[in-house]
Design a protein around this motif. Structure first.
Motif, PDB file in Angstrom:
ATOM      1  N   VAL A 298      55.576  38.023 -23.004  1.00  0.00           N
ATOM      2  CA  VAL A 298      54.195  37.683 -23.372  1.00  0.00           C
ATOM      3  C   VAL A 298      53.648  38.885 -24.149  1.00  0.00           C
ATOM      4  O   VAL A 298      54.021  40.036 -23.865  1.00  0.00           O
ATOM      5  CB  VAL A 298      53.386  37.417 -22.079  1.00  0.00           C
ATOM      6  N   THR A 299      52.770  38.652 -25.120  1.00  0.00           N
ATOM      7  CA  THR A 299      52.219  39.802 -25.852  1.00  0.00           C
ATOM      8  C   THR A 299      51.313  40.614 -24.914  1.00  0.00           C
ATOM      9  O   THR A 299      50.642  40.039 -24.048  1.00  0.00           O
ATOM     10  CB  THR A 299      51.369  39.355 -27.062  1.00  0.00           C
ATOM     11  N   PRO A 300      51.256  41.942 -25.100  1.00  0.00           N
ATOM     12  CA  PRO A 300      50.373  42.765 -24.266  1.00  0.00           C
ATOM     13  C   PRO A 300      48.931  42.268 -24.319  1.00  0.00           C
ATOM     14  O   PRO A 300      48.227  42.260 -23.318  1.00  0.00           O
ATOM     15  CB  PRO A 300      50.516  44.162 -24.878  1.00  0.00           C
ATOM     16  N   LYS A 301      48.494  41.805 -25.506  1.00  0.00           N
ATOM     17  CA  LYS A 301      47.121  41.313 -25.649  1.00  0.00           C
ATOM     18  C   LYS A 301      46.872  40.113 -24.730  1.00  0.00           C
ATOM     19  O   LYS A 301      45.803  39.985 -24.113  1.00  0.00           O
ATOM     20  CB  LYS A 301      46.910  40.915 -27.116  1.00  0.00           C
ATOM     21  N   PHE A 302      47.861  39.241 -24.626  1.00  0.00           N
ATOM     22  CA  PHE A 302      47.674  38.047 -23.797  1.00  0.00           C
ATOM     23  C   PHE A 302      47.796  38.377 -22.307  1.00  0.00           C
ATOM     24  O   PHE A 302      47.162  37.733 -21.473  1.00  0.00           O
ATOM     25  CB  PHE A 302      48.668  36.942 -24.209  1.00  0.00           C
ATOM     26  N   VAL A 303      48.581  39.423 -21.985  1.00  0.00           N
ATOM     27  CA  VAL A 303      48.611  39.896 -20.588  1.00  0.00           C
ATOM     28  C   VAL A 303      47.212  40.410 -20.233  1.00  0.00           C
ATOM     29  O   VAL A 303      46.655  40.079 -19.183  1.00  0.00           O
ATOM     30  CB  VAL A 303      49.686  40.998 -20.385  1.00  0.00           C
ATOM     31  N   ALA A 304      46.610  41.187 -21.159  1.00  0.00           N
ATOM     32  CA  ALA A 304      45.256  41.712 -20.926  1.00  0.00           C
ATOM     33  C   ALA A 304      44.256  40.578 -20.763  1.00  0.00           C
ATOM     34  O   ALA A 304      43.385  40.614 -19.887  1.00  0.00           O
ATOM     35  CB  ALA A 304      44.848  42.609 -22.101  1.00  0.00           C
ATOM     36  N   ASN A 305      44.408  39.549 -21.585  1.00  0.00           N
ATOM     37  CA  ASN A 305      43.517  38.383 -21.527  1.00  0.00           C
ATOM     38  C   ASN A 305      43.597  37.723 -20.142  1.00  0.00           C
ATOM     39  O   ASN A 305      42.581  37.398 -19.519  1.00  0.00           O
ATOM     40  CB  ASN A 305      43.968  37.421 -22.643  1.00  0.00           C
ATOM     41  N   GLN A 306      44.831  37.561 -19.627  1.00  0.00           N
ATOM     42  CA  GLN A 306      44.991  36.956 -18.282  1.00  0.00           C
ATOM     43  C   GLN A 306      44.349  37.843 -17.211  1.00  0.00           C
ATOM     44  O   GLN A 306      43.671  37.357 -16.308  1.00  0.00           O
ATOM     45  CB  GLN A 306      46.476  36.782 -17.951  1.00  0.00           C
ATOM     46  N   MET A 307      44.562  39.160 -17.334  1.00  0.00           N
ATOM     47  CA  MET A 307      43.990  40.088 -16.339  1.00  0.00           C
ATOM     48  C   MET A 307      42.458  39.979 -16.346  1.00  0.00           C
ATOM     49  O   MET A 307      41.825  39.936 -15.297  1.00  0.00           O
ATOM     50  CB  MET A 307      44.396  41.540 -16.628  1.00  0.00           C
ATOM     51  N   ASP A 308      41.872  39.932 -17.562  1.00  0.00           N
ATOM     52  CA  ASP A 308      40.408  39.832 -17.650  1.00  0.00           C
ATOM     53  C   ASP A 308      39.911  38.552 -16.985  1.00  0.00           C
ATOM     54  O   ASP A 308      38.924  38.576 -16.242  1.00  0.00           O
ATOM     55  CB  ASP A 308      39.963  39.833 -19.129  1.00  0.00           C
ATOM     56  N   MET A 309      40.576  37.439 -17.248  1.00  0.00           N
ATOM     57  CA  MET A 309      40.103  36.162 -16.701  1.00  0.00           C
ATOM     58  C   MET A 309      40.214  36.128 -15.175  1.00  0.00           C
ATOM     59  O   MET A 309      39.373  35.544 -14.500  1.00  0.00           O
ATOM     60  CB  MET A 309      40.881  34.978 -17.323  1.00  0.00           C
ATOM     61  N   VAL A 310      41.242  36.780 -14.631  1.00  0.00           N
ATOM     62  CA  VAL A 310      41.367  36.834 -13.167  1.00  0.00           C
ATOM     63  C   VAL A 310      40.289  37.751 -12.586  1.00  0.00           C
ATOM     64  O   VAL A 310      39.509  37.352 -11.722  1.00  0.00           O
ATOM     65  CB  VAL A 310      42.781  37.318 -12.757  1.00  0.00           C
ATOM     66  N   PHE A 311      40.246  38.978 -13.091  1.00  0.00           N
ATOM     67  CA  PHE A 311      39.402  39.991 -12.435  1.00  0.00           C
ATOM     68  C   PHE A 311      37.897  39.777 -12.640  1.00  0.00           C
ATOM     69  O   PHE A 311      37.095  40.301 -11.874  1.00  0.00           O
ATOM     70  CB  PHE A 311      39.800  41.402 -12.882  1.00  0.00           C
ATOM     71  N   THR A 312      37.515  39.024 -13.687  1.00  0.00           N
ATOM     72  CA  THR A 312      36.076  38.804 -13.877  1.00  0.00           C
ATOM     73  C   THR A 312      35.601  37.569 -13.131  1.00  0.00           C
ATOM     74  O   THR A 312      34.431  37.196 -13.214  1.00  0.00           O
ATOM     75  CB  THR A 312      35.731  38.648 -15.379  1.00  0.00           C
ATOM     76  N   ASP A 313      36.500  36.931 -12.385  1.00  0.00           N
ATOM     77  CA  ASP A 313      36.085  35.705 -11.699  1.00  0.00           C
ATOM     78  C   ASP A 313      36.490  35.732 -10.220  1.00  0.00           C
ATOM     79  O   ASP A 313      35.660  35.988  -9.353  1.00  0.00           O
ATOM     80  CB  ASP A 313      36.689  34.497 -12.435  1.00  0.00           C
ATOM     81  N   ILE A 314      37.759  35.537  -9.925  1.00  0.00           N
ATOM     82  CA  ILE A 314      38.211  35.524  -8.522  1.00  0.00           C
ATOM     83  C   ILE A 314      38.939  36.847  -8.272  1.00  0.00           C
ATOM     84  O   ILE A 314      40.091  37.021  -8.675  1.00  0.00           O
ATOM     85  CB  ILE A 314      39.153  34.323  -8.255  1.00  0.00           C
ATOM     86  N   VAL A 315      38.268  37.784  -7.660  1.00  0.00           N
ATOM     87  CA  VAL A 315      38.833  39.135  -7.514  1.00  0.00           C
ATOM     88  C   VAL A 315      39.876  39.136  -6.388  1.00  0.00           C
ATOM     89  O   VAL A 315      39.584  38.730  -5.264  1.00  0.00           O
ATOM     90  CB  VAL A 315      37.714  40.162  -7.204  1.00  0.00           C
ATOM     91  N   PRO A 316      41.113  39.557  -6.693  1.00  0.00           N
ATOM     92  CA  PRO A 316      42.153  39.526  -5.655  1.00  0.00           C
ATOM     93  C   PRO A 316      41.936  40.584  -4.570  1.00  0.00           C
ATOM     94  O   PRO A 316      41.420  41.662  -4.845  1.00  0.00           O
ATOM     95  CB  PRO A 316      43.442  39.810  -6.434  1.00  0.00           C
ATOM     96  N   ASP A 317      42.348  40.252  -3.338  1.00  0.00           N
ATOM     97  CA  ASP A 317      42.303  41.235  -2.242  1.00  0.00           C
ATOM     98  C   ASP A 317      43.471  42.203  -2.361  1.00  0.00           C
ATOM     99  O   ASP A 317      43.328  43.393  -2.067  1.00  0.00           O
ATOM    100  CB  ASP A 317      42.374  40.509  -0.890  1.00  0.00           C
TER     101      ASP A 317
END
Ligand SMILES: Nc1ncnc2c1ncn2[C@@H]1O[C@H](COP(=O)(O)OP(=O)(O)OP(=O)(O)O)[C@@H](O)[C@H]1O
Ligand SMILES: Cc1ncc(CO)c(N)n1
Length: 262
Positions: A53-72
């Motif tokens: 996966v491109t680094p940019k799209f990895v960053a995009n996935q991380m942003d969408m996770v962490f700005t919404d459902i924050v993992p424990d």
């Protein structure tokens, strides 16, 4: 409900990587989320291709996770290359992520490379320092220490050498030892062995991925590191004993055993 994030590669055959993590997290009655770093075409006999996966799209996935459902808690597995490692570590720092279980995946059970050679150094400098616990298997501990590990004494030397440059907990997994599968933990300057008689089951595809995600689940349930590993090992042992025999090579674990998460 506790939320566990897996940052890892996909295994289309379902035994390792993201798929093993989702099964493990779900069996612990927790909510699984994923950031996919690479697709692998693999099965029980080997890996035939990797699409990063491109680094940019990895960053995009991380942003969408962490700005919404924050993992424990977070489990990190296959990270594939230097640029993906850079982006994961930047985002983990940006979102002040804690409780990170890092499985430094380098080579698959079948011998294929899952991390570019040049990326080991980046893993050591950027990602390992962010982890609460790292879980190298013996070949990975050999690469990280630079010496060969054949015996349990070698494992003790390795864990001490690794602790010189890293202050978190270290679990060296013994699944590649000949006469046992004993794992060795160094945490808070104390060494602890988890003795494990070899279960007679050649179907061990995904044991490492499953162990690290089970540890992440137990940390999410507020167990300490030693308890988290102890319970995670019981999960692996049950899944190995439940004796699934799928595919032509080293098959996957059976997650559908009588596991009761506490
Ligand atoms: N035959 C076995 N019997 C009992 N426990 C085992 C066996 N094989 C592996 N394990 C356990 O499974 C866990 C994973 O160990 P292992 O060293 O196989 O990891 P790994 O090489 O990273 O796995 P993977 O196959 O996913 O790459 C460890 O806790 C180890 O003790
Ligand atoms: C995607 C993926 N991650 C990790 C491993 C190591 O078991 C594997 N075989 N595949």
């Amino acid at each position: 409900m506790k939320k566990v994030l897996s940052i890892a590669g996909s295994d289309c055959s379902g035994g390792a990587g993201i798929q093993a993590d989702i099964k493990t997290i779900t069996m612990h009655n927790m909510y699984a989320m994923t950031v996919i770093t690479a697709l692998t075409a693999q099965n029980t006999t080997g890996v035939s291709g990797v699409l990063e996966v491109t680094p940019k799209f990895v960053a995009n996935q991380m942003d969408m996770v962490f700005t919404d459902i924050v993992p424990d808690t977070i489990k990190i597995g296959m990270v594939s290359n230097e640029d993906i490692i850079a982006v994961i570590s930047e985002k983990l720092i940006e979102y002040k992520a804690k409780n990170i279980v890092l499985d430094p995946v380098m080579v698959s059970t079948s011998g294929s490379k899952l991390l570019e050679d040049g990326a080991v150094n980046k893993l050591v400098t950027d990602l390992i320092p962010l982890a609460t616990v790292i879980t190298p298997n013996i070949p990975e501990a050999e690469i990280l220490t630079g010496f060969s590990i054949k015996t349990k004494e070698d494992m003790e030397k390795a864990v001490i050498k690794l602790s010189k440059n890293y202050s978190g907990a270290i679990l060296i997994k013994g699944g590649h030892l000949d006469d046992s599968s004993d794992d060795l933990l160094l945490a808070e300057d104390k060494i602890h062995w988890f003795p494990q008689i070899n279960i007679d089951n050649p179907n061990t595809h995904g044991t490492g991925c499953t162990l690290s995600s089970a540890i992440a689940c137990n940390l999410a349930a507020d167990k300490n590191i030693k308890e988290s590993i102890e319970i995670a090992k019981a999960y692996i042992t049950g899944a190995l004993k439940a004796n699934l025999n799928l595919g032509k090579g080293s098959g996957p674990l059976n997650h559908c055993w009588n596991f009761i998460s506490k």
